[in-house]
Design an enzyme around this catalytic site. Structure first.
Site, mmCIF file in Angstrom:
data_model
loop_
_atom_site.group_PDB
_atom_site.id
_atom_site.type_symbol
_atom_site.label_atom_id
_atom_site.label_comp_id
_atom_site.label_asym_id
_atom_site.label_seq_id
_atom_site.Cartn_x
_atom_site.Cartn_y
_atom_site.Cartn_z
ATOM 1 N N LYS A 165 14.348 -61.767 -24.786
ATOM 2 C CA LYS A 165 14.593 -61.000 -23.569
ATOM 3 C C LYS A 165 14.512 -61.927 -22.364
ATOM 4 O O LYS A 165 13.460 -62.557 -22.128
ATOM 5 C CB LYS A 165 13.551 -59.885 -23.439
ATOM 6 C CG LYS A 165 13.539 -58.919 -24.619
ATOM 7 C CD LYS A 165 14.831 -58.133 -24.692
ATOM 8 C CE LYS A 165 14.757 -57.025 -25.726
ATOM 9 N NZ LYS A 165 15.996 -56.234 -25.768
ATOM 10 N N LYS A 265 22.702 -47.884 -31.064
ATOM 11 C CA LYS A 265 21.389 -47.230 -31.080
ATOM 12 C C LYS A 265 21.591 -45.741 -31.351
ATOM 13 O O LYS A 265 22.193 -45.019 -30.554
ATOM 14 C CB LYS A 265 20.663 -47.475 -29.762
ATOM 15 C CG LYS A 265 20.194 -48.927 -29.627
ATOM 16 C CD LYS A 265 19.159 -49.073 -28.544
ATOM 17 C CE LYS A 265 18.392 -50.380 -28.616
ATOM 18 N NZ LYS A 265 19.191 -51.589 -28.497
HETATM 19 MG MG MG Z 1 19.609 -54.779 -26.129
#
Ligand code: MG
Length: 367
Positions: A165, A265
């Protein structure tokens, strides 16, 4: 078979460590999960879970799921849960949009379908393509040294696919990327997930400074349009995640040739039924997928591993399992994490048994 009762449970999932995204712009310490059971007049019960990743990650929040179920559950009572496309049609008429609200209910219907057919979910979603699903080593934002240490710890456990990240601070991001690429081993893959933190000029600057086409860059900017600009002026493969919320978004991304991969997702796109349609489109058009949940305990993660294992390996990248970040166990059975891999039992449906002592009393019941 008819739906006779829908029960809703609320479970807190505290993360073992705070998790930072988007270059430290977003911090997460606890998730709020909604677990549903759907009971039928034939004695079969199905389980599902919906769990947004906090309230700042997407236009989705846990209270929204429970508020949406107030509208959806009465419309579903009396219908056959095995007729899943029809159930989705009923939900889309009862409450247009609000996709993330519908995922737990859709998942519970798939669980019932599997149990009534005496087949594991993956058999209904396409069949088992491999013995296991490759998992992602998720690397929270930190200093370059801290992030390299998390990659090395993951490697020691058997992970080969890492997602780091980054975002927000361009010069620090370049340092992080150089450090992580220098540490990358043959046979490994790394994604730099920006979680929308850059403007196009920053994305172009960083990606072109990194003279290396190996890494994926994920969700560099806020919108699909901004990512399209980045796509035109950079060379590394791009994965889109947050901005793929519906089939329409995927269609646009494919037509405009913005993304070489997507984060599929399940919760965000409205459940397994809608995710399966998108999965099939990605197979047909050559788009690689990370098939995973937005957030989840054992129940939601197990559902996504079923969908992933039923997808050709050629089109998969890796799945992130949120359960690795917390220790709340809402169900027995389901997927098993071993090193950087997930395997599944062959038991019918999701193959889970909810832990009622963890779920507690339902917060709402519809019958
Ligand atoms: Mg992502």
């Amino acid at each position: 078979m008819k739906i006779t009762r829908i029960s809703v449970y609320q479970v807190d999932l505290p993360l073992e460590k705070p998790y930072w995204l988007s270059g430290g712009r977003l911090k997460f310490e606890k998730l709020d999960s909604t677990i549903v059971s759907i009971e039928t007049d034939e004695g079969i019960t199905g389980w599902g879970e919906g769990c947004p990743w906090g309230v700042t990650y997407l236009p989705a929040f846990a209270g929204g799921i429970r508020a949406g179920i107030v509208e959806l559950a009465p419309a579903m009572l009396g219908h056959d849960p095995r007729h899943i496309d029809q159930i989705n049609h009923i939900m889309d008429i009862a409450l247009p949009g609000h996709l993330y609200v519908k995922s737990a209910l859709d998942m519970a219907c798939w669980d019932i379908l599997g149990k009534s057919a005496n087949l594991p979910l993956y058999a209904l979603l396409g069949g088992r393509y491999s013995s296991h699903v490759t998992l992602q080593n998720s690397v929270s934002t930190g200093t370059p040294e801290e992030m390299v240490a998390i990659v090395q710890a993951g490697r020691a456990k058997g992970y080969t696919i890492h997602t780091a990240k980054i975002g927000a601070d361009v010069s620090l991001d370049i340092e992080r990327i150089h450090a992580l690429l220098a540490d990358l081993k043959t046979g490994e893959s790394i994604t730099f997930d920006v979680n929308r933190a850059w403007l196009p000029d920053q994305a172009i600057m960083v990606m072109n400074t990194i003279n290396d086409a190996r890494p994926y860059f994920e969700e560099p900017c806020e919108t699909l349009e901004e990512s399209r600009t980045v796509r035109r002026l950079t060379r590394q493969p791009i994965i889109l995640d947050e901005c793929i919320q519906s089939f329409g978004d995927l269609l646009l991304a494919q037509r405009e040739q913005v993304a070489q991969g997507i984060g599929l997702k399940v919760g965000r796109v409205g459940g397994l039924t809608k995710a399966k349609r998108m999965r099939d489109f990605c197979i047909a058009t050559g788009i690689r997928m990370n098939i995973e949940e937005t957030g989840a305990s054992q129940i939601g993660d197990t559902a996504t591993i079923h969908l992933a294992i039923a997808t050709p390996e050629t089109h998969r990248h890796a799945s992130w399992d949120c359960s690795a970040l917390h220790s709340v166990i809402t169900a027995d059975g389901g997927y098993i994490r071993e090193g950087g891999k997930a395997t599944l039992p062959d038991s019918p449906g999701l193959g889970i048994e909810a832990r009622m002592e963890v779920l507690g009393e339902p917060v709402a019941v519809y019958s």
